[in-house]
Design an enzyme around this catalytic site. Structure first.
Site, short mmCIF file in Angstrom:
data_model
loop_
_atom_site.label_atom_id
_atom_site.label_comp_id
_atom_site.label_asym_id
_atom_site.label_seq_id
_atom_site.Cartn_x
_atom_site.Cartn_y
_atom_site.Cartn_z
N GLN A 1 -11.15 0.36 0.66
CA GLN A 1 -12.30 -0.46 0.26
C GLN A 1 -13.54 -0.14 1.08
O GLN A 1 -14.63 -0.56 0.74
CB GLN A 1 -11.94 -1.95 0.34
N GLY A 2 -13.38 0.60 2.20
CA GLY A 2 -14.53 1.03 2.99
C GLY A 2 -14.79 0.16 4.20
O GLY A 2 -15.90 0.18 4.74
N ALA B 1 -7.72 -12.08 1.04
CA ALA B 1 -8.64 -13.19 0.79
C ALA B 1 -10.11 -12.75 0.93
O ALA B 1 -10.96 -13.56 1.26
CB ALA B 1 -8.35 -14.38 1.71
N SER B 2 -10.37 -11.47 0.67
CA SER B 2 -11.74 -10.94 0.72
C SER B 2 -12.41 -11.25 2.06
O SER B 2 -13.61 -11.44 2.14
CB SER B 2 -12.58 -11.50 -0.43
N THR C 1 -14.71 -7.94 5.72
CA THR C 1 -16.07 -7.70 6.21
C THR C 1 -16.62 -8.95 6.89
O THR C 1 -17.33 -8.86 7.89
CB THR C 1 -16.99 -7.28 5.05
N LYS D 1 -20.80 -12.24 2.13
CA LYS D 1 -19.67 -12.92 1.47
C LYS D 1 -18.71 -11.82 1.01
O LYS D 1 -19.08 -10.66 0.95
CB LYS D 1 -20.13 -13.71 0.25
N GLY D 2 -17.49 -12.21 0.65
CA GLY D 2 -16.50 -11.21 0.21
C GLY D 2 -16.67 -10.85 -1.26
O GLY D 2 -16.95 -11.71 -2.09
N GLU E 1 -11.53 -9.21 -3.85
CA GLU E 1 -10.62 -9.65 -4.91
C GLU E 1 -11.33 -10.15 -6.15
O GLU E 1 -10.82 -10.02 -7.27
CB GLU E 1 -9.73 -10.78 -4.37
#
Lengths: 350, 163
Positions: A48-49, A87-88, A91, A288-289, A292
């Site tokens: 995902q980086g 759960a995102s 980051t 924010k994530g 997902e």
């Protein structure tokens, strides 16, 4: 043969991070002798980086070029603690941890540079290109590499920092039921157009149009990858994928990639999207994530579009051709039943 | 059953290696000859991550016994990568961000190489058809098709911006 088109919409309110029993991610930063900064994490990059995003955040927070950041996510046995990339939260949590660690490491770096430049640490500023300057005296500067060398070999100091991104445990209020389950929430609306073949039951997703409200983007190319890949994966969940398809015998379930049903490159719909950056209060730089949530709202949007096309609400996924044909059949049977039932067997219907 | 010494030509170099009966070419390339780009995927021919070129044709090397590749020219991703820099298809994958986890990437690039060799100016549908045996879990395929399209343009001297 009849092909019917429909449009469907879904809106999602997606949590970033979880409450758990207290939710930490730690980061450690230290400098090498040559002024590279190693960011040690146990947060894992699955593609995902995350490593790229963390290098960008560390570079910004340290005031050094991104090329001088090395992100080491090598070993969850020996590294600082992370609850995981789920759960995102990656980051958001790890980003906060990296900023926290960089604040401490940057203070040490400035103290070391201040001693070399015979200036006060508060009068120093890094230029982001690998040098530290005395404010108001542009000719008085030291490279980050020279400062790191001085720390190691002259001053005997370790340029390092410890950081944590932490969400404390939130209990449920017994009176109101209120709690604080996540760290921030991202939002999206997805509209899809589908074409349903009522003869074969096949569903073709024509377009996916989406708006994502995800806070500050750290790296737009990574966000693009999540949204495009997620739209495809959402379509795969809606129409194709299951480890337990309906078969007369469970032994017939797929055992390999060749048997597992996935959409291929020619099934990818036209995907268009917009991103709204509305900063969060809790994330690093307002992050924010996006992870997902890119794969979830396409699913109800596609099922709703199928309802718009054929007039039947389907309540299971994946919506395989068989599911479509059975739904159409059930609908036909129930609509063919005569309004007065007394002439039929089992005439106890209303 | 005992192993047998076979001569294989990999990326232009002829090497001798001891192979087991029915040992897949994939296993020999990766585990014995160190061509780590040739991924171990499903080992059933279903994912395409072990794709290499045998006499220019893309094949899933997990299904080809190494002994059957004797006398052929085998090309892996290492073989198309210049000593300095990247091949045009590799550059296009990088520029179009055509990978996330990267596991499918070597197989995708070898499939693309073979496609562009036999059809230098493929349509989007032809690209989609060519890579339909290579599974990608992350990208949603669009960036990969974009990259192959761009590689075809740059190899034909019609690079979009030269950047």
């Amino acid at each position: 043969m009849s092909k019917r088109r429909g449009t469907g919409l879904a809106t999602v309110n997606y949590p970033t991070g979880m409450n758990l029993g207290g939710d930490p991610t730690q980061a450690l930063i230290h400098s090498t002798t040559t002024g590279n900064f190693v960011v040690t994490l146990s947060s894992t990059d699955l593609g995902q980086g995350l490593k790229t995003a963390m290098a960008q955040i560390a570079a910004d927070a340290m005031g050094v070029p991104v090329d001088n950041i090395i992100v080491d996510t090598g070993d969850t046995d020996t590294g600082p603690h992370c609850m995981g990339t789920f759960a995102s939260r990656g980051t958001h949590r790890a980003g906060n941890a990296v900023i926290d660690a960089a604040d401490e490491a940057r203070d040490v770096l400035m103290e070391v540079a201040a001693e070399e430049l015979e200036a006060a640490p508060s009068d120093l500023e890094p230029d982001g290109d690998g040098n530290i300057h005395v404010l108001g005296a542009p000719d008085r500067s030291i490279s980050v590499m020279d400062a790191a060398m001085a720390a190691h070999f002259e001053q005997g100091r370790t340029i390092s920092g410890r950081g944590i991104g932490f969400k404390p445990k939130s209990d449920v209020d017994p009176e109101t039921g209120e709690m604080d389950p996540d760290s921030t929430e991202a939002h999206a609306t997805v509209v899809t157009e589908v074409e349903v073949d009522t003869e074969t039951g096949e569903v073709d997703v024509l377009t996916v149009k989406a708006v994502y409200e995800i806070g500050q983007m750290v790296n737009p190319a990574l966000v693009d990858g999540q949204i495009i890949g997620g739209a495809w994966m959402g379509m795969a969940h809606a129409l194709y994928e299951t480890t337990d398809p309906y078969y007369p015998d469970i032994d017939h379930k797929p055992g390999s990639f060749g048997e597992y049903s996935l959409p291929g490159p020619s099934e990818v719909p036209d995907i268009e999207y917009e991103v709204l950056e509305i900063p969060s209060q809790t994330g690093p730089y307002g992050v924010k994530g996006i992870g997902e949530m890119s794969a979830t709202p396409p699913i109800p949007a596609i099922v709703n579009a199928i309802k718009d096309a054929i007039g039947v609400q389907i309540t299971e996924i994946p919506v395989t051709p068989e599911v479509v044909l059975r739904a159409l059949e059930d609908e036909k049977e129930s609509s063919e039943e005569p309004p007065v039932a007394e002439n039929r067997d089992g005439g106890d219907e209303p | 059953m005992s192993g047998k010494i076979v001569e294989l030509t990999v990326n232009g170099r002829t090497v001798e290696e001891i192979v087991d009966p029915m040992e897949p070419l994939q296993s020999v390339l990766r585990n014995k000859l160190g061509n780590m780009a040739t991924k171990t995927g499903c080992k059933q021919g279903g994912c395409g991550s072990c794709t290499v070129l045998v006499d220019g044709e893309p094949i899933v090397s997990c299904l080809l016994p190494a002994e059957a590749a004797v006398g052929t020219e085998i090309t892996t991703l290492e073989g198309i990568t210049p000593d300095d820099g990247l091949a045009p298809v590799q550059e296009a994958f990088r520029d179009h961000f055509a990978m996330q986890c990267g596991y499918c990437t070597p197989g995708m690039i070898m499939t693309a190489e073979a496609l562009l060799e036999r059809n230098p100016d493929p349509s989007r549908a032809e690209i989609e058809d060519a890579i339909s045996g290579n599974v990608c879990r992350c990208t949603g395929y669009d960036p990969i098709v974009d990259a192959i399209e761009a590689a075809s343009e740059s190899m034909n001297g019609q690079g979009d911006d030269g950047a």
